[in-house]
Write a protein that holds these residues in place. Structure first.
Motif, PDB file in Angstrom:
ATOM      1  N   GLY A  44       0.818  -1.214   0.000  1.00 20.54           N
ATOM      2  CA  GLY A  44       0.000   0.000   0.000  1.00 20.54           C
ATOM      3  C   GLY A  44       0.844   1.253   0.000  1.00 20.54           C
ATOM      4  O   GLY A  44       0.558   2.214  -0.726  1.00 20.54           O
ATOM      5  N   ALA A  45       1.920   1.246   0.800  1.00 19.13           N
ATOM      6  CA  ALA A  45       2.819   2.402   0.840  1.00 19.13           C
ATOM      7  C   ALA A  45       3.666   2.502  -0.413  1.00 19.13           C
ATOM      8  O   ALA A  45       3.924   3.594  -0.924  1.00 19.13           O
ATOM      9  N   ALA A  46       4.111   1.349  -0.943  1.00 18.74           N
ATOM     10  CA  ALA A  46       4.995   1.348  -2.106  1.00 18.74           C
ATOM     11  C   ALA A  46       4.271   1.695  -3.398  1.00 18.74           C
ATOM     12  O   ALA A  46       4.897   2.187  -4.344  1.00 18.74           O
ATOM     13  N   LEU A  47       2.977   1.441  -3.466  1.00 13.14           N
ATOM     14  CA  LEU A  47       2.209   1.695  -4.689  1.00 13.14           C
ATOM     15  C   LEU A  47       1.431   3.001  -4.631  1.00 13.14           C
ATOM     16  O   LEU A  47       0.535   3.235  -5.439  1.00 13.14           O
ATOM     17  N   ASP A  48       1.788   3.854  -3.692  1.00 14.89           N
ATOM     18  CA  ASP A  48       1.081   5.126  -3.517  1.00 14.89           C
ATOM     19  C   ASP A  48       1.164   6.011  -4.756  1.00 14.89           C
ATOM     20  O   ASP A  48       0.325   6.887  -4.961  1.00 14.89           O
ATOM     21  N   PHE A  49       2.192   5.816  -5.592  1.00 11.36           N
ATOM     22  CA  PHE A  49       2.353   6.669  -6.772  1.00 11.36           C
ATOM     23  C   PHE A  49       1.311   6.360  -7.842  1.00 11.36           C
ATOM     24  O   PHE A  49       1.002   7.220  -8.668  1.00 11.36           O
ATOM     25  N   CYS A  50       0.752   5.137  -7.840  1.00 13.68           N
ATOM     26  CA  CYS A  50      -0.254   4.792  -8.845  1.00 13.68           C
ATOM     27  C   CYS A  50      -1.624   4.529  -8.235  1.00 13.68           C
ATOM     28  O   CYS A  50      -2.623   4.470  -8.958  1.00 13.68           O
ATOM     29  N   PRO A  87      -3.482   6.504  -5.548  1.00 15.79           N
ATOM     30  CA  PRO A  87      -3.455   7.655  -4.647  1.00 15.79           C
ATOM     31  C   PRO A  87      -4.088   7.361  -3.285  1.00 15.79           C
ATOM     32  O   PRO A  87      -5.168   6.782  -3.210  1.00 15.79           O
ATOM     33  N   SER A  88      -3.368   7.744  -2.244  1.00 16.67           N
ATOM     34  CA  SER A  88      -3.801   7.604  -0.844  1.00 16.67           C
ATOM     35  C   SER A  88      -3.798   6.163  -0.342  1.00 16.67           C
ATOM     36  O   SER A  88      -4.226   5.899   0.781  1.00 16.67           O
ATOM     37  N   SER A  89      -3.301   5.212  -1.145  1.00 16.54           N
ATOM     38  CA  SER A  89      -3.267   3.827  -0.663  1.00 16.54           C
ATOM     39  C   SER A  89      -2.373   3.707   0.574  1.00 16.54           C
ATOM     40  O   SER A  89      -2.651   2.916   1.480  1.00 16.54           O
ATOM     41  N   GLY A  90      -1.294   4.498   0.611  1.00 13.86           N
ATOM     42  CA  GLY A  90      -0.421   4.474   1.774  1.00 13.86           C
ATOM     43  C   GLY A  90      -1.129   4.953   3.026  1.00 13.86           C
ATOM     44  O   GLY A  90      -1.038   4.328   4.090  1.00 13.86           O
ATOM     45  N   ALA A  99       9.680   4.562   1.360  1.00 11.01           N
ATOM     46  CA  ALA A  99      11.050   4.908   0.973  1.00 11.01           C
ATOM     47  C   ALA A  99      11.438   4.237  -0.344  1.00 11.01           C
ATOM     48  O   ALA A  99      12.086   4.854  -1.197  1.00 11.01           O
ATOM     49  N   VAL A 100      11.045   2.978  -0.505  1.00 10.88           N
ATOM     50  CA  VAL A 100      11.314   2.272  -1.762  1.00 10.88           C
ATOM     51  C   VAL A 100      10.613   2.968  -2.917  1.00 10.88           C
ATOM     52  O   VAL A 100      11.199   3.173  -3.991  1.00 10.88           O
ATOM     53  N   CYS A 101       9.366   3.335  -2.709  1.00  4.79           N
ATOM     54  CA  CYS A 101       8.593   4.023  -3.750  1.00  4.79           C
ATOM     55  C   CYS A 101       9.248   5.339  -4.146  1.00  4.79           C
ATOM     56  O   CYS A 101       9.477   5.605  -5.332  1.00  4.79           O
ATOM     57  N   MET A 125       0.974  15.825  -4.851  1.00  5.10           N
ATOM     58  CA  MET A 125       2.409  16.101  -4.861  1.00  5.10           C
ATOM     59  C   MET A 125       3.231  14.898  -4.421  1.00  5.10           C
ATOM     60  O   MET A 125       4.396  14.771  -4.768  1.00  5.10           O
ATOM     61  N   ARG A 126       2.621  14.011  -3.636  1.00  9.19           N
ATOM     62  CA  ARG A 126       3.368  12.882  -3.085  1.00  9.19           C
ATOM     63  C   ARG A 126       3.983  12.027  -4.180  1.00  9.19           C
ATOM     64  O   ARG A 126       5.116  11.573  -4.060  1.00  9.19           O
ATOM     65  N   ALA A 127       3.232  11.811  -5.259  1.00 14.09           N
ATOM     66  CA  ALA A 127       3.750  11.003  -6.361  1.00 14.09           C
ATOM     67  C   ALA A 127       4.683  11.809  -7.256  1.00 14.09           C
ATOM     68  O   ALA A 127       5.697  11.302  -7.732  1.00 14.09           O
ATOM     69  N   ALA A 128       4.337  13.083  -7.497  1.00 12.61           N
ATOM     70  CA  ALA A 128       5.129  13.907  -8.410  1.00 12.61           C
ATOM     71  C   ALA A 128       6.433  14.395  -7.792  1.00 12.61           C
ATOM     72  O   ALA A 128       7.408  14.644  -8.500  1.00 12.61           O
ATOM     73  N   MET A 129       6.465  14.523  -6.476  1.00 12.65           N
ATOM     74  CA  MET A 129       7.615  15.131  -5.804  1.00 12.65           C
ATOM     75  C   MET A 129       8.923  14.381  -6.029  1.00 12.65           C
ATOM     76  O   MET A 129       9.922  14.981  -6.467  1.00 12.65           O
ATOM     77  N   PRO A 130       9.005  13.063  -5.766  1.00  9.92           N
ATOM     78  CA  PRO A 130      10.302  12.390  -5.977  1.00  9.92           C
ATOM     79  C   PRO A 130      10.709  12.340  -7.445  1.00  9.92           C
ATOM     80  O   PRO A 130      11.899  12.431  -7.756  1.00  9.92           O
ATOM     81  N   LEU A 131       9.742  12.211  -8.352  1.00  7.74           N
ATOM     82  CA  LEU A 131      10.057  12.218  -9.782  1.00  7.74           C
ATOM     83  C   LEU A 131      10.627  13.571 -10.184  1.00  7.74           C
ATOM     84  O   LEU A 131      11.624  13.649 -10.914  1.00  7.74           O
TER      85      LEU A 131
END
Length: 222
Positions: free
Chosen positions: A42-48, A50-53, A84-86, A144-150
């Motif tokens: 759930g935390a690792a797939l938060d980028f695809c 949303p809010s699963s984490g 962190a992995v995500c 922003m959570r998904a876009a930020m690290p990219l």
């Protein structure tokens, strides 16, 4: 997982999204059957997803309190590891793939209108000036959570600096989400409603800031 099982899982998920109570029941069943693996995914797939984490951390915290089948400290640690992995994966995707990757990723004509080379240069400048704060607060900002690290990777933000702020943000996020679920999980519907309202408020604020910026630039050109 077989195709039949995956189809059944998707059917259950669509049904669960119809109400907060059914969503909690769905997540609790997954956590009971598969344990900490669901927290990590759930935390690792938060980028695809949303809010699963947020959802698995809240549900995991509540399950730790209500049944004791899992433990809060492990929910926090494993959720933080998945996040962190995500984030590092997304960072290196942007760092290695670069602008060429983004151009291939956003091939639609509509997205190309909003994602032009000059926009990417602005992102790079922004992360140079405010990268640490953006990484820290982006973890708590829907979208922003998904876009930020990219974006951090695209802007070539130094990885040690990114990682330091990212781990701090993830630690705060994991502790807060897990603890809220543990302490207030019985008010699940109220929590989910609050998260949805927070997400809408952030989206409206972001839209207002964009409009204000466009108006300001137009006035400057005149």
């Amino acid at each position: 997982m077989s195709t039949k099982m995956a189809g059944a899982l998707l059917t259950d998920l669509r049904s669960a999204l119809s109400s907060p109570e059914e969503l909690l029941e769905f997540l609790t069943r997954l956590l009971t059957e598969h344990g900490y693996l669901i927290v990590f995914l759930g935390a690792a797939l938060d980028f695809c997803l949303p809010s699963s984490g947020d959802l698995v951390m809240l549900a995991g915290g509540w399950l730790a309190n209500s049944t004791g089948d899992i433990h809060l400290i492990y929910v926090i640690l494993i959720g933080a590891l998945g996040a962190a992995v995500c984030d590092s994966t997304m960072y290196w995707t942007g760092r290695i793939g670069g602008y060429a990757f983004v151009n291939r990723l956003f091939r639609s004509r509509l997205l190309r209108r909003f994602l032009k080379p000059r926009h990417l240069r602005r992102v790079e400048k922004w992360f140079y000036l405010h990268g640490g704060k953006t990484v820290l607060f982006g973890r708590f900002t829907p979208g922003m959570r998904a876009a930020m690290p990219l974006s951090a990777g695209l802007s070539k933000m130094l990885y040690p600096r990114f990682l330091a702020f990212d781990l701090l943000a993830i630690s705060l996020w994991a502790v807060s989400m897990g603890s809220i679920g543990f302490l207030f999980g019985e008010y699940w519907e109220v929590i989910i409603t609050a998260l949805q309202s927070y997400g809408r408020a952030v989206a409206l604020l972001a839209a207002a800031l964009v409009v204000a910026l466009l108006i300001y630039r137009r006035q400057r050109r005149r």
